[in-house]
Design a protein around this motif. Sequence first.
Motif, short mmCIF file in Angstrom:
data_model
loop_
_atom_site.label_atom_id
_atom_site.label_comp_id
_atom_site.label_asym_id
_atom_site.label_seq_id
_atom_site.Cartn_x
_atom_site.Cartn_y
_atom_site.Cartn_z
N ALA A 198 0.85 -1.20 0.00
CA ALA A 198 0.00 0.00 0.00
C ALA A 198 0.88 1.24 0.00
CB ALA A 198 -0.89 0.00 1.24
N MET A 199 0.60 2.14 -0.94
CA MET A 199 1.27 3.44 -0.91
C MET A 199 0.50 4.23 0.15
SD MET A 199 3.23 2.49 -3.27
CE MET A 199 4.33 3.90 -3.42
N SER A 200 1.16 4.62 1.20
CA SER A 200 0.39 5.12 2.35
C SER A 200 0.82 6.49 2.84
CB SER A 200 0.49 4.12 3.50
OG SER A 200 1.82 4.05 3.91
N GLY A 201 1.39 7.29 1.94
CA GLY A 201 1.83 8.62 2.38
C GLY A 201 0.91 9.73 1.92
N VAL A 202 1.49 10.91 1.74
CA VAL A 202 0.84 12.09 1.15
C VAL A 202 -0.15 12.78 2.08
CG1 VAL A 202 -0.60 13.03 -0.72
CG2 VAL A 202 0.92 11.12 -1.20
N ARG A 203 0.03 14.05 2.33
CA ARG A 203 -1.05 14.88 2.87
C ARG A 203 -1.34 15.98 1.86
NH1 ARG A 203 -4.18 12.35 5.12
NH2 ARG A 203 -5.27 14.24 5.67
N ALA A 204 -0.30 16.78 1.55
CA ALA A 204 -0.49 17.81 0.52
C ALA A 204 0.81 17.93 -0.27
CB ALA A 204 -0.84 19.14 1.15
N ILE B 275 -4.75 10.61 13.17
CA ILE B 275 -5.65 9.46 13.18
C ILE B 275 -5.69 8.79 11.82
CG2 ILE B 275 -8.08 8.78 13.35
CD1 ILE B 275 -8.35 11.01 15.48
N ILE B 276 -6.02 9.59 10.79
CA ILE B 276 -6.26 8.94 9.50
C ILE B 276 -4.98 8.54 8.78
CG2 ILE B 276 -8.54 9.97 9.17
CD1 ILE B 276 -7.24 11.67 6.97
N ALA B 277 -3.86 9.17 9.15
CA ALA B 277 -2.64 8.81 8.43
C ALA B 277 -2.23 7.38 8.74
CB ALA B 277 -1.53 9.77 8.78
N ILE C 135 -0.01 -3.94 -5.92
CA ILE C 135 0.22 -2.59 -5.39
C ILE C 135 -1.08 -1.79 -5.47
CG2 ILE C 135 1.59 -0.46 -5.61
CD1 ILE C 135 3.79 -2.08 -6.94
N SER C 136 -1.38 -1.06 -4.39
CA SER C 136 -2.59 -0.23 -4.37
C SER C 136 -2.21 1.20 -4.02
CB SER C 136 -3.56 -0.76 -3.30
OG SER C 136 -4.75 -0.01 -3.33
N SER C 137 -2.78 2.14 -4.77
CA SER C 137 -2.56 3.56 -4.45
C SER C 137 -3.73 4.37 -4.97
CB SER C 137 -1.28 4.06 -5.12
OG SER C 137 -1.15 5.44 -4.89
N PHE C 138 -4.01 5.45 -4.29
CA PHE C 138 -4.94 6.43 -4.82
C PHE C 138 -4.17 7.34 -5.77
CE2 PHE C 138 -6.69 5.42 -0.50
CZ PHE C 138 -7.60 4.52 -0.98
N SER C 139 -4.89 8.31 -6.38
CA SER C 139 -4.25 9.13 -7.41
C SER C 139 -3.01 9.86 -6.90
CB SER C 139 -5.25 10.17 -7.94
OG SER C 139 -6.36 9.51 -8.49
N ALA C 140 -3.09 10.41 -5.69
CA ALA C 140 -2.04 11.31 -5.22
C ALA C 140 -0.65 10.68 -5.20
CB ALA C 140 -2.40 11.82 -3.81
N GLN C 141 -0.60 9.38 -4.99
CA GLN C 141 0.72 8.74 -4.89
C GLN C 141 0.94 7.73 -6.03
OE1 GLN C 141 1.20 7.19 -0.92
NE2 GLN C 141 3.42 7.36 -0.98
N ILE C 142 0.13 7.86 -7.07
CA ILE C 142 0.17 6.83 -8.11
C ILE C 142 1.51 6.85 -8.86
CG2 ILE C 142 -0.88 8.13 -10.04
CD1 ILE C 142 -1.74 4.50 -9.10
N GLY D 60 -12.03 -5.59 -6.76
CA GLY D 60 -11.01 -6.64 -6.91
C GLY D 60 -11.54 -8.06 -6.77
N GLU D 61 -12.50 -8.26 -5.85
CA GLU D 61 -12.89 -9.63 -5.47
C GLU D 61 -13.33 -10.52 -6.63
OE1 GLU D 61 -13.97 -6.87 -4.10
OE2 GLU D 61 -14.04 -6.95 -1.92
N PRO D 62 -14.16 -10.04 -7.60
CA PRO D 62 -14.65 -10.97 -8.62
C PRO D 62 -13.55 -11.56 -9.51
CG PRO D 62 -15.82 -8.85 -8.75
CD PRO D 62 -14.71 -8.69 -7.76
N ASP E 134 -16.88 3.40 4.59
CA ASP E 134 -18.10 3.47 3.78
C ASP E 134 -18.19 4.82 3.07
OD1 ASP E 134 -18.72 1.06 4.88
OD2 ASP E 134 -20.35 1.79 6.16
N ASP E 135 -19.09 4.88 2.10
CA ASP E 135 -19.36 6.16 1.46
C ASP E 135 -20.61 6.80 2.03
OD1 ASP E 135 -17.20 5.77 -0.02
OD2 ASP E 135 -18.22 5.26 -1.87
N ASN E 136 -21.60 5.96 2.39
CA ASN E 136 -22.86 6.50 2.88
C ASN E 136 -23.58 5.36 3.61
OD1 ASN E 136 -25.16 7.97 3.31
ND2 ASN E 136 -25.38 8.67 1.19
#
Length: 443
Positions: A7-13, A34-36, A79-86, A129-131, A230-232
Amino acid sequence: MKIGFIAMSGVRAHNAELTKLGLTLPGFVDRNKIIASLPSLGLLTLAGMAPEDFEVRYLEVPDLAAVRGLPGEFDAVAISSFSAQIKEAYELADRYRAAGTRVVLGGLHVSALPQEAARHADAVVVGEGEPVWPQVLADLRTGRLRPLYDARGADFDLACAPMPAFHLLDIARYNRLTVQTQRGCPWRCDFCAASIRLSPRYKVKPVEKVIAEIRRIRELWPRPFVEFADDNTFVNQSHSKRLLRALAAERVRWFTETDVSVAEDDELLGLMRDAGCAQVLIGFESPSAPALQGLEERKNWKAKQLDRYARAITRLQDRGITVNGCFILGLDGTDAASFDEVLQFVRDSGLYEVQITVLTPFPGTPLYRRLQSEGRLLRENAWELCTLFDVNFRPERMSVAELERGFRDLAARLYSAESTRRRRERFFGRLRQRERAAASYSP
Ligand code: B12
């Protein structure tokens, strides 16, 4: 076969000034700390699906520049990352491929831009990913990995959700763990880059599965704080009530994301309190009507909720559930006056916690496509700016500099020690008052 889940797990700004601000303001630091430290639930989920003859390891890379060579040796890496650390994820993928390790990439960013990701991977997974993961593992075993596994349209049933491999974590490093109770959202906010981009349909995980995950966590960590990824959460009210009744027996404290409609139902609110809900995060987006116009594309839903905001906050907080109100700065229809409007709303409403972000065109969103077609993106492919704090578009009614300055000043005012203390005191003061009133009431 040995697989590394990374997991790419860094980045704030990206902007150094903003990062510094984030590191020095007390209110900001609390939430950041907390969230980092949350792990990648996506990777733990896939790791939980690996048959026993696969040797699996989970690791996090907060800053690739600090890693010489490879962070671990494996036959294959996911490997998993969101856009910011892609871009760091791509560099890490390139390093692994150069060493002969097979690389699989997936996640929200990769699902939006599979062709870009394919330049750095042996296989790309698009969607949930699961399917497709069992097939990826089977093909890894036979050495016949396909370049693309497309799960769009598979609509994975959460009744089949695997148990995430929480046991792979070094639990002492975390102050919360995540559990997912649902995917998707009934609303179509144009800026949203969360799970509706993978799973458009709103779907819930069966209550027993959610409880089983919490119990597994408690085997590793007796008194955990759970963040629902969750989203909602509370859209399906009868399911929500069943979930809350079951959660109450587990005696855990938890946080989740939901929408403002949650505050309309007294029974639901009571159940949330009794089930250990500590805080809900609600995307209010803006306290101004023009900014909310058209934001939600299906029914213009967000614009119709503004009148409910203040009452919803009071109703939740009066039950001891703090509200983390989120506001987006730089929305179309807003100008330099919007910073003061947010500040004023936060003060008037008595919100306990507040989160401000900059409007961010994430790839794969209608917002991105719109700003691109209007020629309003400052830089194409600048994914490192997808932090929610950096500006990468031309605002409609202010300059880029005004948005950046307004955002910084608002952050300084909202997260100062004084403002944070005032918000806390007001919440606890009102709660004490209500408890005293309830105690002295004898029917
Ligand atoms: C928990 C969380 C975090 C955690 C954990 C991150 C992590 N490593 O997973 C922390 C706090 C560290 C974090 C950090 C950030 N986050 Co965040 N986060 C979330 C949150 C709340 C839940 C994500 C989650 O756990 N989903 C549940 C899992 C099961 O889903 P999933 O990760 O998508 O995984 C599934 C598929 O994508 C796929 N998959 C995922 N990875 C892979 C890899 C492979 C190889 C394969 C095959 C499949 C696959 O399979 C999984 C199962 O179906 C979401 C908002 C939300 N409500 O969804 C925001 C969200 C994901 N975060 C977001 C952002 C912007 C950030 C930050 C940039 C914030 C910042 N300024 O630092 C950083 C970026 C970190 C980075 N490395 O790039 C955005 C991302 C949008 C985007 N497209 O990039 C979101 C959507 C919030 C938003 N407001 O828009 N975040």
